[in-house]
Enzyme design. Structure first.
Site, mmCIF file in Angstrom:
data_model
loop_
_atom_site.group_PDB
_atom_site.id
_atom_site.type_symbol
_atom_site.label_atom_id
_atom_site.label_comp_id
_atom_site.label_asym_id
_atom_site.label_seq_id
_atom_site.Cartn_x
_atom_site.Cartn_y
_atom_site.Cartn_z
ATOM 1 N N ASP A 83 7.929 -49.479 3.947
ATOM 2 C CA ASP A 83 6.888 -49.119 2.988
ATOM 3 C C ASP A 83 6.692 -47.596 3.016
ATOM 4 O OD1 ASP A 83 4.798 -49.444 1.195
ATOM 5 O OD2 ASP A 83 3.316 -49.944 2.736
ATOM 6 N N HIS A 84 6.627 -46.971 1.850
ATOM 7 C CA HIS A 84 6.395 -45.527 1.743
ATOM 8 C C HIS A 84 7.342 -44.697 2.601
ATOM 9 C CE1 HIS A 84 2.888 -45.840 -0.814
ATOM 10 N NE2 HIS A 84 2.392 -46.752 -0.012
ATOM 11 N N ASP B 166 9.092 -43.186 -1.472
ATOM 12 C CA ASP B 166 7.983 -42.807 -2.325
ATOM 13 C C ASP B 166 8.093 -41.335 -2.695
ATOM 14 O OD1 ASP B 166 5.645 -42.245 -3.551
ATOM 15 O OD2 ASP B 166 4.336 -42.968 -1.953
ATOM 16 N N HIS C 119 -5.337 -46.599 -2.055
ATOM 17 C CA HIS C 119 -5.086 -47.068 -0.697
ATOM 18 C C HIS C 119 -6.379 -46.937 0.114
ATOM 19 C CE1 HIS C 119 -0.826 -45.740 -1.639
ATOM 20 N NE2 HIS C 119 -0.649 -46.980 -1.243
ATOM 21 N N GLY C 120 -6.645 -47.898 0.964
ATOM 22 C CA GLY C 120 -7.786 -47.794 1.876
ATOM 23 C C GLY C 120 -9.050 -48.399 1.299
ATOM 24 N N GLY D 76 -2.520 -50.745 -2.490
ATOM 25 C CA GLY D 76 -3.971 -50.620 -2.382
ATOM 26 C C GLY D 76 -4.676 -51.915 -2.728
ATOM 27 N N GLY D 77 -4.177 -53.028 -2.163
ATOM 28 C CA GLY D 77 -4.764 -54.338 -2.482
ATOM 29 C C GLY D 77 -6.172 -54.529 -1.932
ATOM 30 N N THR D 78 -6.493 -53.828 -0.849
ATOM 31 C CA THR D 78 -7.806 -54.019 -0.217
ATOM 32 C C THR D 78 -8.944 -53.669 -1.175
ATOM 33 O OG1 THR D 78 -6.928 -53.585 1.973
ATOM 34 C CG2 THR D 78 -9.303 -53.244 1.688
ATOM 35 N N ASN E 60 0.617 -54.982 -1.989
ATOM 36 C CA ASN E 60 0.605 -54.368 -0.661
ATOM 37 C C ASN E 60 -0.805 -54.388 -0.098
ATOM 38 O OD1 ASN E 60 3.253 -53.866 -1.219
ATOM 39 N ND2 ASN E 60 3.204 -51.757 -0.485
HETATM 40 P P1 13P Z 1 -4.580 -51.113 1.347
HETATM 41 O O1 13P Z 1 -4.576 -50.541 2.746
HETATM 42 O O2 13P Z 1 -5.599 -50.477 0.461
HETATM 43 O O3 13P Z 1 -4.660 -52.605 1.375
HETATM 44 O O4 13P Z 1 -3.157 -50.721 0.713
HETATM 45 C C1 13P Z 1 -2.000 -51.029 1.414
HETATM 46 C C2 13P Z 1 -0.800 -50.451 0.752
HETATM 47 O O5 13P Z 1 -0.780 -50.216 -0.434
HETATM 48 C C3 13P Z 1 0.385 -50.194 1.584
HETATM 49 O O6 13P Z 1 1.441 -49.662 0.891
#
Ligand code: 13P
Length: 404
Positions: free
Chosen positions: A82-83, A104, A181-182, A210-212, A231
């Site tokens: 990832d990234h 990325d 993200h976060g 940035g699913g959170t 993600n």
């Molecule tokens: P979150 O930490 O916001 O869930 O995002 C995770 C992410 O996008 C990892 O690539």
């Protein structure tokens, strides 16, 4: 064995209207929890390792555990970088066992992003590895408050997204439509119309970072418009953190294991909630039946030498181990000498390729050609070479997650 081709896994999700979780892991608790949740609800999953987290663990050691967990799982798994920060990161990830990589370059101008991503796609194709590109910019940092990293969100333009996918050949595309993200403050404003237009224009699986912090309804709408991978990390890290803080308050004298007690259960509960919400729960058997398994190939050579002594064989083997291991898709170079004195062949190479595609990549790679022509072939005319595709049995029967 249930490592499956990530391209196939994401296309299955895209075709069938659900999303697979790309769950970032930062330790064994995360790894075990994610697989455990997948097995509990029979869901395919992507085990993600983010380069920005490599300061917290050793990537090589984590990959060994991740690959083992994936091979031992009974649900389909892909392993993803990832990234990734550069093409060199992607190459390292492939040679350590990732079957999906993201590089990325979304912060760069369009043409540079295309050029860099295409370079990674060319390398990865030769190894059968799927590539995720990103266009547009998703601000924030995983695991932290998004407000602390207020970088400007750059929305993905549908026509650019189509050009990007076409010119790079990526297997899936991460897009920016308002997520960060976060941890978020307030309610995110997602541009679903834009996502629908991107899906229409790109016609391949889309990825949301940035699913959170998104609502159940947000997730449903994201998936309805072509999102095939989501993600997710911060919410898992927060579930773990809450558990540790709770122990620290109740039992201030607790040590490492005491503080971590229940962390795996807390992470697994959140992962399972996502799998059920995103529609991947219950899809494992279909994915296993319809997607290509991800299998390594052992490139095996038995040989005898003429014109050099046994001591010079080791110098040649050492040179080979050094240069051949740098070729894309080469997982391991093992050189051996027959234990039995009267063996028909005295020496061997066993070179593990990540995937069948590596047979041709390796054969034609300049490092291999030079080594074979200058060092090996002149002295090893008497040899047998065979490529074997196979299955690694890891762990004893019953030694899986279900047995814990
Ligand atoms: P979150 O930490 O916001 O869930 O995002 C995770 C992410 O996008 C990892 O690539």
């Amino acid at each position: 064995m249930p490592l499956v081709d990530m391209h196939d896994m994401l296309h299955h999700a895209h075709r069938n209207g659900y999303a697979v979780g790309g769950f970032d892991l930062v330790g064994l608790d995360f790894l075990e929890a994610i697989v455990e949740a997948g097995e509990r609800c029979r869901s395919p999953l992507v085990l993600s390792l983010a380069e920005s987290h490599f300061e917290h663990f050793d990537f090589g050691i984590a990959m060994a555990a991740t690959e083992y967990a994936a091979q031992r799982a009974t649900v389909p798994v892909a392993i993803h970088l990832d990234h990734g920060a550069s093409p060199a990161s992607a190459l390292r990830a492939v040679n350590l066992g990732c079957n999906g990589v993201m590089v990325d370059a979304s912060h760069r101008p369009f043409a540079e992003n295309v050029a860099l991503t295409r370079q990674v796609v060319e390398m990865a194709r030769g190894c059968g590895v799927a590539v995720e590109g990103e266009l547009g910019y998703v601000a924030g940092v995983e695991g932290e408050d998004a407000a602390k990293h207020p970088g400007e969100v750059v929305y993905t333009a549908p026509d650019e997204a189509a050009r990007f996918a076409e010119e790079t050949g990526v297997d899936c595309l991460a897009v920016s439509i308002g997520t960060v993200h976060g941890r978020m403050k307030g309610t995110p404003r997602l541009d679903f119309e834009r996502l629908a237009a991107i899906n229409e224009a790109v016609g391949r699986p889309l990825v949301i970072h940035g699913g959170t912090g998104l609502s159940d309804d947000d997730f449903r709408r994201l998936i309805a418009h072509g999102t095939a991978k989501i993600n997710y990390f911060t919410a898992l890290a927060d579930a773990a953190g809450a558990c540790i803080r709770d122990h620290a308050q109740r039992a201030p004298e607790a040590g490492y294991t005491g503080l971590h007690h229940g962390v795996r259960t807390a992470i697994a509960a959140e992962v399972e909630r996502c799998m059920r919400l995103w529609g991947s729960a219950g899809r494992a058997d279909e994915v296993l039946a319809e997607c290509r398994p991800w299998r390594p190939v052992e490139h095996v050579i038995f040989y005898n030498v003429k014109g050099i002594g046994d001591d010079q064989v080791e110098a040649m083997a050492a040179r080979g181990r050094e240069v051949l291991a740098t070729i894309p898709g080469v997982r391991r170079v093992y050189t051996g000498r027959a234990v039995q004195h009267g063996a028909q062949y005295r020496f061997s190479w066993v070179v593990r390729f990540a995937h069948e595609n590596v047979i041709a990549t390796y054969r034609d790679h300049p490092e291999h050609v030079a080594f074979a022509d200058d060092w090996f072939r002149p002295v090893a005319g008497d040899r047998v070479t065979i490529d074997f595709s196979g299955i690694d049995q890891v762990g004893a029967p019953g030694d899986g997650a279900g047995a814990r």
